[in-house]
Design a protein around this motif. Structure first.
Motif, PDB file in Angstrom:
ATOM      1  N   ASN A 282       0.847  -1.195   0.000  1.00 64.49           N
ATOM      2  CA  ASN A 282       0.000   0.000   0.000  1.00 64.49           C
ATOM      3  C   ASN A 282       0.880   1.242   0.000  1.00 64.49           C
ATOM      4  O   ASN A 282       2.020   1.213   0.480  1.00 64.49           O
ATOM      5  CB  ASN A 282      -0.899   0.035   1.234  1.00 64.49           C
ATOM      6  N   PHE A 283       0.347   2.335  -0.513  1.00 65.90           N
ATOM      7  CA  PHE A 283       1.060   3.607  -0.481  1.00 65.90           C
ATOM      8  C   PHE A 283       0.447   4.501   0.584  1.00 65.90           C
ATOM      9  O   PHE A 283      -0.766   4.718   0.608  1.00 65.90           O
ATOM     10  CB  PHE A 283       1.025   4.285  -1.852  1.00 65.90           C
ATOM     11  N   ALA A 284       1.310   5.022   1.469  1.00 65.49           N
ATOM     12  CA  ALA A 284       0.830   5.825   2.589  1.00 65.49           C
ATOM     13  C   ALA A 284       0.443   7.232   2.159  1.00 65.49           C
ATOM     14  O   ALA A 284      -0.453   7.835   2.732  1.00 65.49           O
ATOM     15  CB  ALA A 284       1.906   5.898   3.677  1.00 65.49           C
TER      16      ALA A 284
ATOM     17  N   GLY B   8      -1.658  18.364   4.548  1.00 66.28           N
ATOM     18  CA  GLY B   8      -1.724  17.560   3.326  1.00 66.28           C
ATOM     19  C   GLY B   8      -3.141  17.285   2.885  1.00 66.28           C
ATOM     20  O   GLY B   8      -3.683  16.217   3.147  1.00 66.28           O
ATOM     21  N   ARG B   9      -3.756  18.241   2.226  1.00 64.09           N
ATOM     22  CA  ARG B   9      -5.123  18.080   1.723  1.00 64.09           C
ATOM     23  C   ARG B   9      -5.117  17.708   0.239  1.00 64.09           C
ATOM     24  O   ARG B   9      -4.138  17.946  -0.472  1.00 64.09           O
ATOM     25  CB  ARG B   9      -5.930  19.368   1.903  1.00 64.09           C
ATOM     26  N   LYS B  10      -6.204  17.168  -0.214  1.00 57.69           N
ATOM     27  CA  LYS B  10      -6.355  16.815  -1.621  1.00 57.69           C
ATOM     28  C   LYS B  10      -6.204  18.061  -2.489  1.00 57.69           C
ATOM     29  O   LYS B  10      -6.849  19.077  -2.254  1.00 57.69           O
ATOM     30  CB  LYS B  10      -7.720  16.174  -1.860  1.00 57.69           C
ATOM     31  N   HIS B  11      -5.343  17.994  -3.508  1.00 57.71           N
ATOM     32  CA  HIS B  11      -5.117  19.075  -4.475  1.00 57.71           C
ATOM     33  C   HIS B  11      -4.752  20.393  -3.791  1.00 57.71           C
ATOM     34  O   HIS B  11      -5.000  21.470  -4.342  1.00 57.71           O
ATOM     35  CB  HIS B  11      -6.365  19.288  -5.343  1.00 57.71           C
TER      36      HIS B  11
ATOM     37  N   LYS C 230       1.910   9.062  11.614  1.00 58.39           N
ATOM     38  CA  LYS C 230       2.849  10.177  11.489  1.00 58.39           C
ATOM     39  C   LYS C 230       2.340  11.227  10.507  1.00 58.39           C
ATOM     40  O   LYS C 230       2.503  12.437  10.724  1.00 58.39           O
ATOM     41  CB  LYS C 230       4.221   9.662  11.052  1.00 58.39           C
ATOM     42  N   ILE C 231       1.730  10.782   9.423  1.00 54.08           N
ATOM     43  CA  ILE C 231       1.170  11.722   8.446  1.00 54.08           C
ATOM     44  C   ILE C 231       0.044  12.526   9.083  1.00 54.08           C
ATOM     45  O   ILE C 231      -0.044  13.750   8.908  1.00 54.08           O
ATOM     46  CB  ILE C 231       0.678  10.973   7.193  1.00 54.08           C
ATOM     47  N   ARG C 232      -0.818  11.869   9.845  1.00 55.01           N
ATOM     48  CA  ARG C 232      -1.920  12.566  10.532  1.00 55.01           C
ATOM     49  C   ARG C 232      -1.390  13.608  11.506  1.00 55.01           C
ATOM     50  O   ARG C 232      -1.993  14.666  11.699  1.00 55.01           O
ATOM     51  CB  ARG C 232      -2.810  11.569  11.276  1.00 55.01           C
ATOM     52  N   ASN C 233      -0.254  13.320  12.124  1.00 56.87           N
ATOM     53  CA  ASN C 233       0.324  14.238  13.107  1.00 56.87           C
ATOM     54  C   ASN C 233       1.302  15.236  12.484  1.00 56.87           C
ATOM     55  O   ASN C 233       2.039  15.929  13.198  1.00 56.87           O
ATOM     56  CB  ASN C 233       1.048  13.439  14.202  1.00 56.87           C
TER      57      ASN C 233
ATOM     58  N   VAL D 199      11.119  13.997   0.840  1.00 59.17           N
ATOM     59  CA  VAL D 199      10.297  13.358   1.870  1.00 59.17           C
ATOM     60  C   VAL D 199      11.201  12.977   3.035  1.00 59.17           C
ATOM     61  O   VAL D 199      12.303  12.443   2.824  1.00 59.17           O
ATOM     62  CB  VAL D 199       9.585  12.089   1.338  1.00 59.17           C
ATOM     63  N   ALA D 200      10.758  13.257   4.266  1.00 57.29           N
ATOM     64  CA  ALA D 200      11.566  12.914   5.432  1.00 57.29           C
ATOM     65  C   ALA D 200      10.671  12.550   6.610  1.00 57.29           C
ATOM     66  O   ALA D 200       9.599  13.135   6.799  1.00 57.29           O
ATOM     67  CB  ALA D 200      12.475  14.079   5.814  1.00 57.29           C
ATOM     68  N   PHE D 201      11.099  11.557   7.383  1.00 55.45           N
ATOM     69  CA  PHE D 201      10.437  11.186   8.632  1.00 55.45           C
ATOM     70  C   PHE D 201      11.437  10.390   9.468  1.00 55.45           C
ATOM     71  O   PHE D 201      12.338   9.734   8.945  1.00 55.45           O
ATOM     72  CB  PHE D 201       9.167  10.361   8.385  1.00 55.45           C
TER      73      PHE D 201
END
Length: 306
Positions: free
Chosen positions: A137-139, A248-251, A165-168, A286-288
């Motif tokens: 899957n792609f996060a 990070g919202r759509k478009h 992590k993306i949500r936060n 991209v970094a985390f």
């Protein structure tokens, strides 16, 4: 009591919850699935939802009393899409890093994240076949026309981890874009609310309907037009922007910068008909955690427009 948990990825984003449940719990009768929805045994983000609820990226689904296919069975019954070997070999070369948990792909423009209308397969199907696993899957996701880095997950455990992590806002992403017009500011931030509608995303002042969206922009290049038959040739041209995506919202980038008055070159949805066959938008960084990935910034060499 066993509780099934799942984090919505790019492949199931936008899917109705009842369709998702039918797909996931194939051996359960529909009557039992709809009963679970009515009783609140199915929750999205900790809340009871109706059968027509549409899933959003990185939302957490929990389900009680329904039995899903196990990961081992899914892989055992995995059906390949019969994608040509030359296509698979091409996309193997797009992987810039991988370990046992995840991989980073440098996505080309004009390739969908997953199959749909007019597309027999997308990035998701390609890498499910490359790794021979249904659990790929792609996060994060990029629009069809957008190029750049995406995070592929090899296990559901890592998908849940990185989605949290993306949500936060703990995954940092930077983009480069070329827009129509000369932007005078060296740095600026756009902060507004975006509303997802049937035909795209619109900017709204309604805090209740829209989701707060923040993007930071930095000018890294300008090129004025050589046209002489315009009233103000100094303002006609293009600007290159380095972009830090705070939310990070759509478009998000495309809708915000177009509303600001400077649409991205090649953006047919939010821009103008400039006849470009390339969308000049690329996620180059991209970094985390301790991981950090960066590719060469596109659109700043003579191969394109500078």
């Amino acid at each position: 009591m066993e509780i099934f948990e799942y984090v919505v990825d790019s492949e199931t984003e936008g899917m109705r919850i009842d369709r998702y449940l039918k797909k996931t719990f194939k051996h359960e009768p529909l009557s039992k699935i709809f009963q679970a929805l009515r009783k609140g045994d199915v929750k999205v983000g900790g809340k009871k939802v109706k059968e027509n609820y549409r899933l959003s990226l990185n939302e957490r689904i929990s389900v009680k009393y329904l039995k899903a296919e196990t990961a081992s069975n899914e892989n055992k019954n995995f059906k390949k899409n019969k994608i040509e070997k030359k296509v698979l070999d091409k996309y193997k070369k797009c992987v810039i890093f991988e370990n046992e948990d995840f991989f980073i792909v440098n996505k080309e423009g004009n390739i969908p994240m997953h199959k749909g209308t007019g597309h027999e397969y997308g990035l998701s199907e390609i890498f499910k076949e490359i790794y021979n696993s249904e659990n790929i899957n792609f996060a994060n996701r990029l629009d069809y026309e957008t190029s750049g880095l995406v995070i592929g997950c090899k296990t559901l455990k890592f998908l849940r981890y990185i989605s949290e992590k993306i949500r936060n806002n703990e995954v940092r992403k930077k983009y480069i874009a070329v827009v129509h017009g000369i932007i005078e500011e060296e740095k600026f931030t756009i902060e507004n609310y975006l509303l997802v509608e049937e035909n795209g995303v619109s900017v709204t002042k309604n805090k209740t309907e829209g989701k707060k969206s923040i993007t930071e922009f930095r000018c890294i290049g300008r090129k004025t037009s050589r046209k002489t038959n315009v009233k103000n040739p100094g303002k006609i041209g293009k600007t290159a922007l380095d972009i830090n995506l705070v939310t990070g919202r759509k478009h998000q980038i495309r809708a915000q910068i177009s509303d600001y008055g400077y649409p991205i070159v090649g953006d047919r949805k939010y821009g103008k008909n400039d006849k470009s066959d390339i969308l000049y938008l690329c996620c180059y960084y991209v970094a985390f955690d301790e991981y950090e990935y960066e590719i060469e910034k596109k659109f700043l060499n003579n191969q394109f427009m500078w």
